[in-house]
Write an enzyme that holds these catalytic residues in place. Structure first.
Site, PDB file in Angstrom:
ATOM      1  N   LYS A  98       4.235   9.078   8.657  1.00 37.39           N
ATOM      2  CA  LYS A  98       4.015   8.510   9.988  1.00 37.39           C
ATOM      3  C   LYS A  98       4.998   9.061  11.047  1.00 37.39           C
ATOM      4  O   LYS A  98       4.813  10.169  11.497  1.00 37.39           O
ATOM      5  CB  LYS A  98       3.997   6.987   9.893  1.00 37.39           C
ATOM      6  CG  LYS A  98       2.837   6.557   8.952  1.00 37.39           C
ATOM      7  CD  LYS A  98       2.427   5.120   8.997  1.00 37.39           C
ATOM      8  CE  LYS A  98       1.087   4.948   8.295  1.00 37.39           C
ATOM      9  NZ  LYS A  98       1.089   4.174   7.068  1.00 37.39           N
ATOM     10  N   TYR A 124       0.854  -1.187   0.000  1.00 33.15           N
ATOM     11  CA  TYR A 124       0.000   0.000   0.000  1.00 33.15           C
ATOM     12  C   TYR A 124       0.887   1.233   0.000  1.00 33.15           C
ATOM     13  O   TYR A 124       1.829   1.328   0.787  1.00 33.15           O
ATOM     14  CB  TYR A 124      -0.885  -0.004   1.248  1.00 33.15           C
ATOM     15  CG  TYR A 124      -1.806   1.195   1.378  1.00 33.15           C
ATOM     16  CD1 TYR A 124      -2.857   1.390   0.489  1.00 33.15           C
ATOM     17  CD2 TYR A 124      -1.627   2.132   2.397  1.00 33.15           C
ATOM     18  CE1 TYR A 124      -3.707   2.487   0.609  1.00 33.15           C
ATOM     19  CE2 TYR A 124      -2.477   3.230   2.525  1.00 33.15           C
ATOM     20  CZ  TYR A 124      -3.515   3.401   1.636  1.00 33.15           C
ATOM     21  OH  TYR A 124      -4.359   4.479   1.756  1.00 33.15           O
ATOM     22  N   ASP A 136       9.293   2.938  -0.403  1.00 34.23           N
ATOM     23  CA  ASP A 136       8.242   3.562   0.398  1.00 34.23           C
ATOM     24  C   ASP A 136       8.513   3.202   1.858  1.00 34.23           C
ATOM     25  O   ASP A 136       8.148   2.126   2.324  1.00 34.23           O
ATOM     26  CB  ASP A 136       6.866   3.057  -0.050  1.00 34.23           C
ATOM     27  CG  ASP A 136       5.743   3.662   0.797  1.00 34.23           C
ATOM     28  OD1 ASP A 136       6.052   4.333   1.808  1.00 34.23           O
ATOM     29  OD2 ASP A 136       4.568   3.442   0.452  1.00 34.23           O
TER      30      ASP A 136
END
Ligand code: PLP
Length: 433
Positions: free
Chosen positions: A268, A145, A240
């Site tokens: 994050k 994702y 990522d």
């Protein structure tokens, strides 16, 4: 029984305002059944709900909170900045300070740009990779994702996977027609795509340790192989590290596995609990971004001073000698405790941690790719999840999300969790017979 009166009341109102009662799908508990609790506050490793229940929180807001909730250093940094202004839409010093910290840990990010989420970072790196290579195809991996941009939603993990959406409605075929999907941990699957159309591929994008399909650990040589294949074909390698950055190691997966990407995405942890994302990499590529070059990207709140302050405070504390080791030690303790309890209850369990990320599958053999997740016993997971929640331990409400450990889990919170595992595994056992 856990009291849930107030949570139910509020969640029923929420359902009239927000589709599914939530502002992000996985929060709705759809894949575990039942209703989510409504959070009142967070304190260190704990969440407290509106009915007064306390939970050991192994989600940490899906990764960002490496110091736990409301850490005094972060609260103080935010208060200080709050009094000086919350957004300027202009240059300020905290942006540079956070960039210096990031670059020290991620030297491959020779230049970078701050955005407001991982999704934004994903949109921007794809545009940049295409602009730089003048090619249009992107290789991604099944179960990974990278945010909810159209181009990256093909065969995605996280909520897309949890909800079993085959493909996302509203994404036109044209948007994903240049998105090629390979299998994680299979270099053959990548070689095949490159042998078919290598000269049209702009980039490979990958979660170096997959945290959106529970936890998939890269097999030795896999990431190095991606580096070689992309370099051989003039394509870029995008790591990522929105989830893995600062978590699998302070230096991220690129530091841990010794792989140098062309471009990196962060998110994050970098915002210390406020909305921040970042992308960066080779200077020759980054210089194509506006205002230096023709690839446009912008943001009203990008580099937001409150978010920068929270990121700086969080990383400053997190990088202090011994802190990362202490937190990853707790993750190792959890893995050991789960393995031991599972074997005592004769439950087939695969459980792994990389740094402060962990994941567990109710399965007989190791899970290395999205395909392997099809053999996971979801019923056992659901029963385990519910039993642990009732005991005050909150794991991700989906069999396909990673878990996170924070610094204050050390001590009381992890001891409490380990003491409740027999209850969780007894419930899982029931679902398996
Ligand atoms: C969470 C996540 C994203 C998206 O970040 P948001 O801030 O939720 O938009 C992208 N990539 C990975 C690997 C993630 O874990």
């Amino acid at each position: 029984m856990r009291k849930t009166t107030r949570s139910r009341e509020i969640f029923s109102k929420a359902q009239s305002y927000f589709p599914g009662g939530v502002n992000s799908p996985v929060r709705a508990f759809k894949s575990v059944g039942g209703e989510p609790f409504i959070v009142r506050s967070g304190e260190g490793p704990y969440l407290i709900d509106v009915d007064g229940n306390r939970y050991v929180d192994f989600i940490n807001s899906w990764g960002p909170l490496v110091l736990g909730h409301a850490h005094p250093v972060v609260v103080e940094a935010l208060q200080r900045q709050l009094a000086m202004g919350t957004t300027f839409g202009a240059c300020h010093e905290l942006e540079v300070q956070l960039a210096e910290i990031v670059q020290r840990l991620f030297p491959s990010m020779e230049m970078m740009r701050f955005v407001n989420s991982g999704t934004e970072a994903g949109m921007a790196v794809i545009r940049l990779a295409r602009g730089f290579t003048k090619r249009s195809k992107i290789v991604k991996f099944e179960g990974c994702y990278h945010g909810h941009a159209d181009v990256l939603l093909a065969k995605a993990g996280s909520g897309v996977l949890t909800l079993g959406l085959p493909d996302c409605a509203g994404v036109p075929e044209a948007a994903v027609s240049d998105t090629l999907v390979a299998e994680f941990n299979s270099l053959d699957s990548v070689e095949r795509l490159f042998s078919e159309c290598g000269s049209e591929i702009a980039a490979i994008i990958v979660e170096p340790v997959v945290g959106n399909c529970c936890l998939l650990v890269p097999q030795p040589g896999f990431l190095q192989g991606l580096r070689e294949i992309s370099a051989n074909h003039g394509a870029l390698l995008i790591l990522d590290e929105v989830m893995t950055g600062f978590r699998v190691a302070l230096e991220g997966a690129q530091g841990l596995y010794g792989v140098t990407p062309d471009l990196t995405m962060l998110g994050k942890v970098i915002g210390g609990g406020l909305p921040v994302g970042a992308f960066g990499g080779r200077t020759d590529i980054m210089k194509l971004l506006a205002p230096l070059g023709p690839v446009y990207q912008a943001g009203t709140l990008s580099g937001n001073p409150l978010a920068m302050a929270a990121g700086i405070a969080t990383l400053g504390e997190w990088m202090k000698p011994g802190n990362f080791e202490k937190a990853s030690g707790v993750a190792a303790q959890l893995v050991f405790g789960m393995r031991e309890a599972a074997s005592r209850y004769q439950i087939p369990l695969q459980v792994e941690a990389v740094g402060t990320m962990f994941g567990f599958f109710f399965a007989h053999s190791p899970v290395l790719s999205f395909r392997d997740t099809l053999k996971v016993n979801k019923e056992a997971f659901v029963e385990f999840f519910k039993a642990m929640l009732d005991e005050g331990v909150y794991f991700a409400p989906s069999a396909f999300e990673a878990g996170f450990v924070c610094l204050p889990h050390s001590g009381e919170a992890i001891d409490y969790t380990l003491s409740k595992l027999p209850i969780g595994f007894t419930a899982a056992r029931r679902a398996m017979t």
